[in-house]
Design an enzyme around this catalytic site. Structure first.
Site, PDB file in Angstrom:
ATOM      1  N   ASP A   1       0.845  -1.201   0.000  1.00 21.15           N
ATOM      2  CA  ASP A   1       0.000   0.000   0.000  1.00 21.15           C
ATOM      3  C   ASP A   1       0.881   1.253   0.000  1.00 21.15           C
ATOM      4  O   ASP A   1       1.882   1.318   0.722  1.00 21.15           O
ATOM      5  CB  ASP A   1      -0.900  -0.029   1.248  1.00 21.15           C
ATOM      6  CG  ASP A   1      -2.069   0.928   1.158  1.00 21.15           C
ATOM      7  OD1 ASP A   1      -3.212   0.460   1.185  1.00 21.15           O
ATOM      8  OD2 ASP A   1      -1.833   2.150   1.065  1.00 21.15           O
TER       9      ASP A   1
ATOM     10  N   ASN B   1     -12.939  -3.663   2.763  1.00 19.95           N
ATOM     11  CA  ASN B   1     -13.999  -2.660   2.838  1.00 19.95           C
ATOM     12  C   ASN B   1     -14.931  -2.750   1.637  1.00 19.95           C
ATOM     13  O   ASN B   1     -14.464  -2.838   0.496  1.00 19.95           O
ATOM     14  CB  ASN B   1     -13.377  -1.262   2.897  1.00 19.95           C
ATOM     15  CG  ASN B   1     -12.460  -1.081   4.095  1.00 19.95           C
ATOM     16  OD1 ASN B   1     -12.713  -1.638   5.166  1.00 19.95           O
ATOM     17  ND2 ASN B   1     -11.383  -0.326   3.925  1.00 19.95           N
TER      18      ASN B   1
ATOM     19  N   GLN C   1     -14.459   2.150   1.848  1.00 17.16           N
ATOM     20  CA  GLN C   1     -13.858   1.786   0.557  1.00 17.16           C
ATOM     21  C   GLN C   1     -13.631   3.050  -0.260  1.00 17.16           C
ATOM     22  O   GLN C   1     -14.547   3.868  -0.409  1.00 17.16           O
ATOM     23  CB  GLN C   1     -14.773   0.815  -0.213  1.00 17.16           C
ATOM     24  CG  GLN C   1     -14.133   0.304  -1.498  1.00 17.16           C
ATOM     25  CD  GLN C   1     -14.989  -0.739  -2.230  1.00 17.16           C
ATOM     26  OE1 GLN C   1     -16.146  -0.975  -1.869  1.00 17.16           O
ATOM     27  NE2 GLN C   1     -14.423  -1.344  -3.250  1.00 17.16           N
TER      28      GLN C   1
ATOM     29  N   HIS D   1     -10.352  -5.441  -3.089  1.00 23.24           N
ATOM     30  CA  HIS D   1      -9.003  -5.665  -2.568  1.00 23.24           C
ATOM     31  C   HIS D   1      -9.091  -6.035  -1.101  1.00 23.24           C
ATOM     32  O   HIS D   1     -10.030  -5.641  -0.409  1.00 23.24           O
ATOM     33  CB  HIS D   1      -8.104  -4.441  -2.773  1.00 23.24           C
ATOM     34  CG  HIS D   1      -8.672  -3.170  -2.213  1.00 23.24           C
ATOM     35  ND1 HIS D   1      -9.627  -2.434  -2.874  1.00 23.24           N
ATOM     36  CD2 HIS D   1      -8.436  -2.524  -1.051  1.00 23.24           C
ATOM     37  CE1 HIS D   1      -9.947  -1.376  -2.149  1.00 23.24           C
ATOM     38  NE2 HIS D   1      -9.250  -1.410  -1.014  1.00 23.24           N
TER      39      HIS D   1
ATOM     40  N   HIS E   1      -6.907  -5.893   2.450  1.00 20.28           N
ATOM     41  CA  HIS E   1      -5.745  -5.349   3.159  1.00 20.28           C
ATOM     42  C   HIS E   1      -5.184  -6.432   4.084  1.00 20.28           C
ATOM     43  O   HIS E   1      -5.947  -7.071   4.816  1.00 20.28           O
ATOM     44  CB  HIS E   1      -6.154  -4.180   4.069  1.00 20.28           C
ATOM     45  CG  HIS E   1      -6.725  -3.002   3.365  1.00 20.28           C
ATOM     46  ND1 HIS E   1      -5.997  -1.852   3.149  1.00 20.28           N
ATOM     47  CD2 HIS E   1      -7.957  -2.758   2.831  1.00 20.28           C
ATOM     48  CE1 HIS E   1      -6.753  -0.957   2.529  1.00 20.28           C
ATOM     49  NE2 HIS E   1      -7.961  -1.480   2.324  1.00 20.28           N
TER      50      HIS E   1
HETATM   51  P1  5GP Z   1      -9.837   1.169   0.644  1.00 25.23           P
HETATM   52  O1  5GP Z   1     -10.028   2.358   1.546  1.00 25.23           O
HETATM   53  O2  5GP Z   1     -10.536   1.338  -0.679  1.00 25.23           O
HETATM   54  O3  5GP Z   1     -10.158  -0.137   1.309  1.00 25.23           O
HETATM   55  O4  5GP Z   1      -8.274   1.104   0.396  1.00 25.23           O
HETATM   56  C1  5GP Z   1      -7.619   1.644  -0.685  1.00 25.23           C
HETATM   57  C2  5GP Z   1      -6.137   1.572  -0.372  1.00 25.23           C
HETATM   58  O5  5GP Z   1      -5.420   1.681  -1.563  1.00 25.23           O
HETATM   59  C3  5GP Z   1      -5.649   2.669   0.567  1.00 25.23           C
HETATM   60  O6  5GP Z   1      -5.037   2.085   1.705  1.00 25.23           O
HETATM   61  C4  5GP Z   1      -4.657   3.457  -0.292  1.00 25.23           C
HETATM   62  O7  5GP Z   1      -3.535   3.887   0.450  1.00 25.23           O
HETATM   63  C5  5GP Z   1      -4.260   2.454  -1.351  1.00 25.23           C
HETATM   64  N1  5GP Z   1      -3.934   3.017  -2.658  1.00 25.23           N
HETATM   65  C6  5GP Z   1      -4.695   3.913  -3.351  1.00 25.23           C
HETATM   66  N2  5GP Z   1      -4.116   4.168  -4.550  1.00 25.23           N
HETATM   67  C7  5GP Z   1      -2.987   3.416  -4.597  1.00 25.23           C
HETATM   68  C8  5GP Z   1      -1.970   3.251  -5.603  1.00 25.23           C
HETATM   69  O8  5GP Z   1      -1.988   3.860  -6.681  1.00 25.23           O
HETATM   70  N3  5GP Z   1      -0.957   2.381  -5.324  1.00 25.23           N
HETATM   71  C9  5GP Z   1      -0.901   1.693  -4.127  1.00 25.23           C
HETATM   72  N4  5GP Z   1       0.143   0.867  -3.948  1.00 25.23           N
HETATM   73  N5  5GP Z   1      -1.844   1.832  -3.164  1.00 25.23           N
HETATM   74  C10 5GP Z   1      -2.866   2.676  -3.407  1.00 25.23           C
END
Ligand code: 5GP
Ligand code: ZN
Length: 138
Positions: A32, A88, A95, A101, A103
């Site tokens: 991440d 999420n 999300q 995805h 985590h």
């Molecule tokens: P969500 O909140 O949708 O469950 O998590 C999205 C996650 O993706 C966040 O922890 C954010 O830091 C990560 N993220 C968003 N864009 C990118 C990206 O371009 N590259 C990487 N490696 N992580 C990303």
């Protein structure tokens, strides 16, 4: 199936570079960009599903075993003492990227703090009624 406007489709399929820790025919596991703890990883299916509800069974059933493999590696290689598996679904659930995805967040004895929530309370009758309502829909 991929979505041309989806950043995680591009990352999962190698069109945008990311720090990759694992790859097979179905998944890419990356670090991440904004880690909650050192080594925070994201399991990305190569196919586009908005969330867990859209995922094909054949993909969804591989997520937990893969999360366990990633978590074990965090314990042996990063000296994590535990890890959280977080997934999420929907804006209200936090999300922000609408490509399924998972985590995998390593946890260390000296922090940062674990994923947590404030426990509430509920009457037995309320629990019974909620359980009945869900049971009818699952
Ligand atoms: P969500 O909140 O949708 O469950 O998590 C999205 C996650 O993706 C966040 O922890 C954010 O830091 C990560 N993220 C968003 N864009 C990118 C990206 O371009 N590259 C990487 N490696 N992580 C990303
Ligand atoms: Zn996607």
């Amino acid at each position: 199936m991929r979505d041309d406007d989806c950043i995680f489709c591009k990352i999962a399929n190698g069109e945008i570079p990311a720090a990759t820790v694992y790859e097979d025919a179905d998944f890419r596991v990356i670090l991440d960009l904004g880690p909650a703890a050192k080594g925070h990883a994201l399991i990305l299916p190569k196919s586009h599903y908005k969330d867990i509800c859209e995922a094909e069974h054949a993909v969804a059933e591989k997520l937990f075993p893969l999360a366990a493999r990633v978590g074990k590696a965090m314990k042996t290689k990063l000296q994590a003492s535990g890890f959280n598996v977080v997934q999420n679904n929907g804006t209200s659930a936090g999300q922000t990227v609408f490509h399924l995805h998972v985590h995998v967040i390593p946890r260390y004895d000296d922090g940062p703090a674990m994923v947590t929530w404030t426990p509430g309370s509920a009457e037995p009758e309320e629990l019974k009624s909620i359980a009945e309502s869900l049971k009818a829909a699952i």
